[in-house]
Write a protein that holds these residues in place. Structure first.
Motif, PDB file in Angstrom:
ATOM      1  N   UNK A  32     -83.028  -5.432  85.043  1.00  0.00           N
ATOM      2  CA  UNK A  32     -83.320  -6.133  83.794  1.00  0.00           C
ATOM      3  C   UNK A  32     -82.607  -5.421  82.669  1.00  0.00           C
ATOM      4  N   UNK A  33     -82.319  -6.151  81.650  1.00  0.00           N
ATOM      5  CA  UNK A  33     -81.618  -5.594  80.498  1.00  0.00           C
ATOM      6  C   UNK A  33     -82.613  -4.925  79.548  1.00  0.00           C
ATOM      7  N   UNK A  34     -82.081  -4.127  78.643  1.00  0.00           N
ATOM      8  CA  UNK A  34     -82.907  -3.536  77.586  1.00  0.00           C
ATOM      9  C   UNK A  34     -83.553  -4.653  76.766  1.00  0.00           C
ATOM     10  N   UNK A  35     -82.794  -5.691  76.498  1.00  0.00           N
ATOM     11  CA  UNK A  35     -83.329  -6.846  75.778  1.00  0.00           C
ATOM     12  C   UNK A  35     -84.567  -7.389  76.497  1.00  0.00           C
ATOM     13  N   UNK A  36     -84.441  -7.633  77.814  1.00  0.00           N
ATOM     14  CA  UNK A  36     -85.553  -8.184  78.594  1.00  0.00           C
ATOM     15  C   UNK A  36     -86.756  -7.250  78.639  1.00  0.00           C
ATOM     16  N   UNK A  37     -86.512  -5.965  78.562  1.00  0.00           N
ATOM     17  CA  UNK A  37     -87.595  -4.982  78.611  1.00  0.00           C
ATOM     18  C   UNK A  37     -88.345  -4.875  77.284  1.00  0.00           C
ATOM     19  N   UNK A  55     -87.987  16.098  63.191  1.00  0.00           N
ATOM     20  CA  UNK A  55     -86.857  15.290  63.647  1.00  0.00           C
ATOM     21  C   UNK A  55     -86.928  15.264  65.171  1.00  0.00           C
ATOM     22  N   UNK A  56     -86.933  14.065  65.717  1.00  0.00           N
ATOM     23  CA  UNK A  56     -86.983  13.898  67.169  1.00  0.00           C
ATOM     24  C   UNK A  56     -85.731  13.133  67.595  1.00  0.00           C
ATOM     25  N   UNK A  57     -84.839  13.756  68.359  1.00  0.00           N
ATOM     26  CA  UNK A  57     -83.630  13.055  68.799  1.00  0.00           C
ATOM     27  C   UNK A  57     -83.898  12.210  70.049  1.00  0.00           C
ATOM     28  N   UNK A  58     -83.301  11.040  70.091  1.00  0.00           N
ATOM     29  CA  UNK A  58     -83.443  10.109  71.211  1.00  0.00           C
ATOM     30  C   UNK A  58     -82.099   9.441  71.482  1.00  0.00           C
ATOM     31  N   UNK A  59     -81.988   8.797  72.629  1.00  0.00           N
ATOM     32  CA  UNK A  59     -81.019   7.728  72.772  1.00  0.00           C
ATOM     33  C   UNK A  59     -81.752   6.483  72.289  1.00  0.00           C
ATOM     34  N   UNK A  60     -81.015   5.478  71.910  1.00  0.00           N
ATOM     35  CA  UNK A  60     -81.646   4.262  71.384  1.00  0.00           C
ATOM     36  C   UNK A  60     -82.631   3.665  72.382  1.00  0.00           C
ATOM     37  N   UNK A  61     -82.224   3.594  73.655  1.00  0.00           N
ATOM     38  CA  UNK A  61     -83.110   2.981  74.652  1.00  0.00           C
ATOM     39  C   UNK A  61     -84.378   3.800  74.874  1.00  0.00           C
TER      40      UNK A  61
END
Length: 174
Positions: free
Chosen positions: A3-8, A125-131
């Motif tokens: 599934x895509x990030x969009x679908x999730x 500050x908390x670093x993430x990837x967008x997903x």
């Protein structure tokens, strides 16, 4: 099948935003039926040190569409603006979220993958990837606030149940 990030993210957020909007309808009707002032629900809290119903609804917008807007910018900073104080303001937040989420495309969401994202609040500050921001921070916050809004209405005597929280699931077409 993957599934895509969009679908999730997007379809279920739209489902819950619609359900929370219907909960606001139920709350408004409850106040009218019982002769309650709107603030008795809009300002209701589970406990003194928790934010009121209006804040929970505001945060449904903040952690759905607001999270997408933040990913576009690369940084999420919680809004310190006061929550709405009337039914119209609550509807406005939910309608903004719905319209904004409906405008997000699958291609845009897939473009977010791997992008640097930060949560910033005061000195934190908390670093993430967008997903990872969307799935492990924004989405749990979104559900927390939607659930708390539901719980506040139950606590205040509304006759609602799990189906009211879930809204309309996306069922298989036969």
């Amino acid at each position: 099948m993957t599934i895509s990030l969009y679908d999730a993210v997007i379809p279920t957020q739209l489902q819950i935003i619609a359900a929370v909007r219907e909960l606001v309808d139920e709350a408004k009707a409850h106040c009218q039926e019982k002769g309650m002032a709107p603030d008795e629900i809009i300002g209701a809290r589970l406990i003194e040190d928790m934010q009121p119903f209006s804040y929970q609804v505001k945060c449904c917008r903040e952690h759905s569409l607001g999270a997408i807007e933040a990913v576009r910018e690369g940084v999420f900073t919680p809004s310190l603006a006061a929550p709405p104080t009337d039914w119209a303001g609550l509807y406005e937040k939910l309608d903004e979220a719905k319209a904004g989420l409906e405008a997000v495309t699958e291609a845009e969401m897939e473009g977010f993958i791997g992008q640097h994202m930060e949560f910033r609040f005061k000195d934190a500050v908390m670093p993430f990837t967008a997903e990872n921001f969307l799935l492990s921070f924004a989405q749990p916050n979104f559900y927390f606030h939607a659930t708390t809004a539901y719980d506040l209405l139950r606590e205040n005597g509304l006759r609602i149940g799990k189906r009211d929280f879930l809204g309309m699931p996306r069922m298989k077409k036969i």
